[in-house]
Design a protein around this motif. Structure first.
Motif, mmCIF file in Angstrom:
data_model
loop_
_atom_site.group_PDB
_atom_site.id
_atom_site.type_symbol
_atom_site.label_atom_id
_atom_site.label_comp_id
_atom_site.label_asym_id
_atom_site.label_seq_id
_atom_site.Cartn_x
_atom_site.Cartn_y
_atom_site.Cartn_z
ATOM 1 N N GLY A 74 0.825 -1.201 0.000
ATOM 2 C CA GLY A 74 0.000 0.000 0.000
ATOM 3 C C GLY A 74 0.855 1.245 0.000
ATOM 4 N N TYR A 75 0.179 2.376 -0.155
ATOM 5 C CA TYR A 75 0.834 3.672 0.014
ATOM 6 C C TYR A 75 -0.101 4.480 0.908
ATOM 7 N N PRO A 76 0.470 5.228 1.892
ATOM 8 C CA PRO A 76 -0.389 5.938 2.829
ATOM 9 C C PRO A 76 -1.295 6.968 2.163
ATOM 10 N N GLY A 77 -2.395 7.239 2.774
ATOM 11 C CA GLY A 77 -3.329 8.250 2.282
ATOM 12 C C GLY A 77 -4.572 8.229 3.153
ATOM 13 N N ASN A 128 4.645 3.957 -4.361
ATOM 14 C CA ASN A 128 3.365 4.578 -4.753
ATOM 15 C C ASN A 128 2.322 3.492 -4.988
ATOM 16 N N GLU A 129 1.116 3.912 -5.307
ATOM 17 C CA GLU A 129 0.005 2.966 -5.386
ATOM 18 C C GLU A 129 0.096 2.056 -6.596
ATOM 19 N N LYS A 130 0.666 2.572 -7.684
ATOM 20 C CA LYS A 130 0.806 1.747 -8.891
ATOM 21 C C LYS A 130 1.768 0.593 -8.601
ATOM 22 N N PRO A 186 10.275 22.327 9.822
ATOM 23 C CA PRO A 186 11.407 22.742 8.984
ATOM 24 C C PRO A 186 10.977 23.319 7.632
ATOM 25 N N HIS A 187 9.750 23.014 7.191
ATOM 26 C CA HIS A 187 9.303 23.561 5.900
ATOM 27 C C HIS A 187 9.218 25.090 5.932
ATOM 28 N N ARG A 188 8.976 25.650 7.138
ATOM 29 C CA ARG A 188 8.756 27.093 7.246
ATOM 30 C C ARG A 188 9.950 27.887 6.695
ATOM 31 N N ASP A 242 3.100 21.079 -4.163
ATOM 32 C CA ASP A 242 2.638 19.695 -4.264
ATOM 33 C C ASP A 242 1.838 19.350 -3.011
ATOM 34 N N ILE A 243 1.615 18.058 -2.818
ATOM 35 C CA ILE A 243 0.711 17.661 -1.743
ATOM 36 C C ILE A 243 1.484 17.076 -0.571
ATOM 37 N N GLY A 244 1.255 17.627 0.592
ATOM 38 C CA GLY A 244 1.942 17.191 1.800
ATOM 39 C C GLY A 244 1.766 18.300 2.822
ATOM 40 N N CYS A 245 2.422 18.195 3.972
ATOM 41 C CA CYS A 245 2.318 19.263 4.970
ATOM 42 C C CYS A 245 2.692 20.605 4.353
ATOM 43 N N TYR A 246 3.652 20.568 3.435
ATOM 44 C CA TYR A 246 4.153 21.815 2.843
ATOM 45 C C TYR A 246 3.120 22.511 1.960
ATOM 46 N N SER A 247 1.992 21.858 1.675
ATOM 47 C CA SER A 247 0.899 22.538 0.944
ATOM 48 C C SER A 247 0.423 23.758 1.734
ATOM 49 N N VAL A 282 8.501 19.753 -3.770
ATOM 50 C CA VAL A 282 7.812 18.515 -3.380
ATOM 51 C C VAL A 282 8.407 18.001 -2.070
ATOM 52 N N GLY A 283 7.648 17.143 -1.398
ATOM 53 C CA GLY A 283 8.147 16.521 -0.167
ATOM 54 C C GLY A 283 8.980 15.295 -0.495
ATOM 55 N N ASP A 284 9.628 14.734 0.524
ATOM 56 C CA ASP A 284 10.481 13.562 0.277
ATOM 57 C C ASP A 284 9.664 12.341 -0.138
ATOM 58 N N SER A 285 8.575 12.080 0.573
ATOM 59 C CA SER A 285 7.747 10.924 0.202
ATOM 60 C C SER A 285 7.163 11.135 -1.197
ATOM 61 N N THR A 286 6.788 12.375 -1.474
ATOM 62 C CA THR A 286 6.216 12.693 -2.786
ATOM 63 C C THR A 286 7.261 12.540 -3.888
ATOM 64 N N PHE A 287 8.498 12.900 -3.581
ATOM 65 C CA PHE A 287 9.575 12.746 -4.560
ATOM 66 C C PHE A 287 9.717 11.278 -4.962
ATOM 67 N N ASP A 298 12.700 17.770 2.629
ATOM 68 C CA ASP A 298 12.900 16.415 3.155
ATOM 69 C C ASP A 298 12.858 16.449 4.681
ATOM 70 N N ASN A 299 11.707 16.093 5.230
ATOM 71 C CA ASN A 299 11.590 16.048 6.698
ATOM 72 C C ASN A 299 11.712 14.612 7.199
ATOM 73 N N ARG A 300 12.266 13.741 6.378
ATOM 74 C CA ARG A 300 12.622 12.358 6.729
ATOM 75 C C ARG A 300 11.424 11.487 7.053
ATOM 76 N N THR A 301 10.253 11.858 6.542
ATOM 77 C CA THR A 301 9.059 11.057 6.834
ATOM 78 C C THR A 301 7.915 11.482 5.924
ATOM 79 N N THR A 302 6.868 10.682 5.909
ATOM 80 C CA THR A 302 5.618 11.066 5.247
ATOM 81 C C THR A 302 4.763 11.680 6.351
ATOM 82 N N ALA A 303 4.954 12.968 6.592
ATOM 83 C CA ALA A 303 4.359 13.574 7.793
ATOM 84 C C ALA A 303 2.848 13.726 7.685
ATOM 85 N N MET A 304 2.400 14.179 6.534
ATOM 86 C CA MET A 304 0.992 14.543 6.367
ATOM 87 C C MET A 304 0.034 13.418 6.760
ATOM 88 N N THR A 305 0.426 12.193 6.448
ATOM 89 C CA THR A 305 -0.494 11.079 6.694
ATOM 90 C C THR A 305 -0.189 10.362 8.004
HETATM 91 C C1 LIG Z 1 -2.000 9.754 -5.147
HETATM 92 C C2 LIG Z 1 -1.999 10.143 -3.705
HETATM 93 N N1 LIG Z 1 -1.632 9.232 -2.791
HETATM 94 C C3 LIG Z 1 -1.634 9.545 -1.482
HETATM 95 C C4 LIG Z 1 -2.003 10.793 -1.069
HETATM 96 C C5 LIG Z 1 -2.013 11.144 0.408
HETATM 97 N N2 LIG Z 1 -0.894 12.016 0.714
HETATM 98 C C6 LIG Z 1 -1.048 13.351 0.771
HETATM 99 S S1 LIG Z 1 0.399 14.102 0.985
HETATM 100 C C7 LIG Z 1 1.256 12.694 1.055
HETATM 101 C C8 LIG Z 1 2.739 12.624 1.227
HETATM 102 C C9 LIG Z 1 3.282 13.596 2.136
HETATM 103 O O1 LIG Z 1 4.598 13.271 2.451
HETATM 104 P P1 LIG Z 1 5.807 14.174 2.009
HETATM 105 O O2 LIG Z 1 5.804 14.369 0.546
HETATM 106 O O3 LIG Z 1 7.035 13.563 2.567
HETATM 107 O O4 LIG Z 1 5.495 15.575 2.687
HETATM 108 P P2 LIG Z 1 5.261 15.920 4.250
HETATM 109 O O5 LIG Z 1 3.816 15.773 4.546
HETATM 110 O O6 LIG Z 1 6.130 15.013 5.055
HETATM 111 O O7 LIG Z 1 5.680 17.342 4.375
HETATM 112 C C10 LIG Z 1 0.399 11.639 0.913
HETATM 113 C C11 LIG Z 1 0.841 10.265 0.981
HETATM 114 C C12 LIG Z 1 -2.401 11.708 -2.061
HETATM 115 N N3 LIG Z 1 -2.805 12.926 -1.759
HETATM 116 N N4 LIG Z 1 -2.377 11.370 -3.365
#
Ligand SMILES: Cc1ncc(C[n+]2csc(CCOP(=O)(O)OP(=O)(O)O)c2C)c(N)n1
Length: 586
Positions: A25-28, A52-54, A350-352, A368-373, A412-417, A441-448
């Motif tokens: 799986g991939y978190p979400g 990733n999910e694919k 650290p994103h600040r 992109d999508i993550g805490c840094y949004s 982009v975030g690290d997990s997103t990269f 790169d905050n060393r984790t998938t923080a958002m989820t």
């Molecule tokens: C296709 C897809 N899969 C999963 C998610 C859920 N999701 C939102 S942000 C994110 C990753 C965030 O991690 P990262 O890029 O490391 O940024 P951080 O939140 O740590 O700053 C995920 C998995 C999503 N939005 N879209």
């Protein structure tokens, strides 16, 4: 034994009980806890976070073809990413049962879109089951495995936020001991959808649809609750719970297996009642089909086309159906008295520092999508567009190629990269782009909720592994200008941005510092503002740190919130902000 489980815990339990030995799986949100809970069964089930999910689905297909029972977990948008393998998998079919647990997010509590996964079931021509509580989450998962193997098809179990995150009592059972030999059997005519075999698979898919529709007519996963003959409601998933509360007298056809459509059941239920209302969350998926069967019904005329369904919304629909005025909600549903909480970066995030650094440049920032949004919001306002995971890099490239005059920074975030950023970077290098890409790169998938990923050096099951280097990937993609900065050092951030923005070739900046929430410790000593030195210039407020409070013009740092990152001290021109000494903190 009865236990209180969330829908996601129950899905995990159902997977365990049904003899699943592999899970990807991939978190979400709201799906993440399914895999996290399945991993708690230890060595009984191999569980992994895939990049990733694919990839997750493709890996699951491999496991299934070897004969293992397997689940794949993701949120609704994850299925967009996994749609390619899903549609072909429907052709080649499965060997060991394969179930996709997909969690939709009606109301977009934590998603960029609102999507109805039932549409994917119809597109891919695969069955979809929709539990309405935690007990059904467990039972349907077990049933889905059997359906998958009986019809050699992937099956989707669709959850939604309310199912995944609500708790109810569940009767748990024993794990099936499958004692399977795991061995891939070579059979290209079954496993290779080249046109010569693919066309036959296509026909077989149609036939399978008909057999599955017959099964859906007869299954106990769909049930008729006959009460009053005046009104019959056809519903599924969480909407069923709202229906029972708002229309206690109505007869109900509760669908658990909603696609392929159980046509005979739908018709015979409609014949037993004078009027039919279809109550479903998101798309009018059932309603459209029911109308196509020639059954007159209400649905979209009474209910909203988007947003989460709720008891108040159904009360309003009922009033409309009864031709009554519907003015106000009963007091118990009123939520407008709750104070709004604007979303901001956490103290010490650290994103600040990186986004504050970007405020000093006239650039377009594709985010992109993550805490840094959260950088999109004031006071930073430093993200200009967000599309989908990975899009922060590729959009930057497209803007440049279209001739945008300003420099473009993709973030982009690290997990997103790792998820889907690498191919965008390749695009930039290959096609002679010059944009600056930043990986925060905050060393984790923080958002989820802090899941590991290929860069963290740890697997979902807690094993040590290779920590893949973003810098090395950047260089391997052909980026020559790769540098790493400490986002807590604003001077370093500023220098890196100015130099890389001036370069006439692509560059990759890795802004690296671990998420303090993940570390569970402050970044440094708590800071305070010396009121004698503070000139009320408000520079520190521009960081958008929730620990810095402005109380009627007096700026102060809330010691209960301060994470000690010191970024505010860096922006203060008057040296009014400093760490609290150990003496003072006593
Ligand atoms: C296709 C897809 N899969 C999963 C998610 C859920 N999701 C939102 S942000 C994110 C990753 C965030 O991690 P990262 O890029 O490391 O940024 P951080 O939140 O740590 O700053 C995920 C998995 C999503 N939005 N879209």
């Amino acid at each position: 034994m009865s236990v209180l489980l969330s829908g996601n815990e129950a899905l995990a339990r159902g997977a365990y009980e049904s003899g699943v030995t592999t899970a990807f799986g991939y978190p979400g949100t709201p799906s993440t806890e399914i895999l996290e809970n399945l991993a708690k069964f230890g060595s009984a089930v191999y569980c992994e976070w895939s990049p990733n999910e694919k990839v997750a689905l493709e890996a699951a297909v491999g496991a299934s073809l070897a004969g293992a029972r397997v689940i794949v977990t993701m949120k609704h948008v994850g299925l967009n990413v996994a749609a390619d393998p899903l549609l072909t998998l429907a052709y080649i079919g499965v060997e060991g049962g394969l179930v996709l647990c997909v969690a939709d997010d009606p109301g977009q509590h934590s998603s960029q879109t609102e999507q109805d996964t039932r549409q994917y079931a119809r597109l891919a021509k695969v069955p979809i089951l929709e539990p309405a509580d935690s007990q059904e989450a467990l039972d349907f998962m077990r049933a889905a495995m059997d359906i998958s193997e009986k019809f050699r098809t992937p099956v989707i179990v669709r959850s939604t936020t309310r199912i995944s995150h609500s708790r109810s009592l569940v009767e748990i059972g024993e794990r099936i001991d499958l004692q399977r030999e795991i061995a891939f059997q070579k059979d290209p005519s079954r496993h290779c959808p080249l046109p010569v075999w693919g066309r036959k698979m296509r026909q077989a898919l149609e036939q399978r649809q008909s057999s599955m529709a017959e099964e859906a007519d007869a299954t106990t996963l769909n049930r008729c609750e006959i009460r009053s003959a005046k009104l019959g409601i056809i519903t599924a998933s969480i909407a069923y719970q709202y229906v029972r509360e708002v229309f206690p007298e109505a007869s109900v056809l509760k669908l658990g297996w909603s696609f392929p459509f159980p046509d005979n059941l739908l018709r015979s239920f409609a014949e037993q009642v004078q009027q039919v209302i279809v109550v479903e969350e998101l798309d009018n998926f059932l309603e459209e089909h029911i109308r196509s069967l020639g059954v007159e019904c209400h649905g979209r005329d009474l209910l909203p086309p988007c947003g989460e369904l709720s008891v108040p919304k159904l009360l309003a629909a009922k009033a409309r159906w009864e031709g009554k005025d519907y003015h106000s909600l009963p007091q118990r549903f009123a939520t407008d008295t709750l104070p709004a909480r604007p979303p901001v970066f956490c103290p010490g995030c650290p994103h600040r520092g990186l986004f504050y650094g970007l405020t000093k440049f006239d650039v377009v920032v594709t985010g992109d999508i993550g805490c840094y949004s959260l950088a999109v919001f004031p006071p930073l306002n430093r993200t200009d567009v967000i599309l989908c995971m990975g899009g922060g890099i590729s959009m930057a490239h497209g803007l440049e190629k279209a001739g945008e005059k300003r420099k473009i920074v993709g973030v982009v975030g690290d997990s997103t990269f790792f998820h889907s950023g690498i191919t965008g970077l390749l695009d930039i290098v290959y096609n002679r782009g010059t944009t600056t890409i930043v990986v925060v790169d905050n060393r984790t998938t923080a958002m989820t909720g802090h899941q590991d990923h290929p860069g963290t050096g740890r697997t979902l099951q807690g094993e040590e592994t290779i920590a893949v280097s973003i810098e090395d990937i950047g260089r391997a993609c052909g980026v020559r200008r790769v540098r790493t900065v400490n986002p807590y050092n604003l001077t370093e951030v500023h220098t890196a941005l100015s130099e890389e923005l001036a370069a006439a070739e692509p560059s990759l900046i890795i802004s690296r510092a671990p998420c303090p929430l993940q570390e569970r410790k402050p970044v440094g000593p708590c800071h305070r503002i010396d009121p004698q030195k503070c000139r009320r210039c408000r520079a520190c407020l521009k960081l958008g740190c929730p620990a810095i409070e402005n109380e009627q013009g007096v700026i102060r740092i809330n010691p209960l919130l301060c994470a000690g990152c010191g970024t505010c001290a860096e922006v203060c021109k008057f040296q009014a902000i400093a760490p609290i000494s150990q003496e003072e903190s006593k």
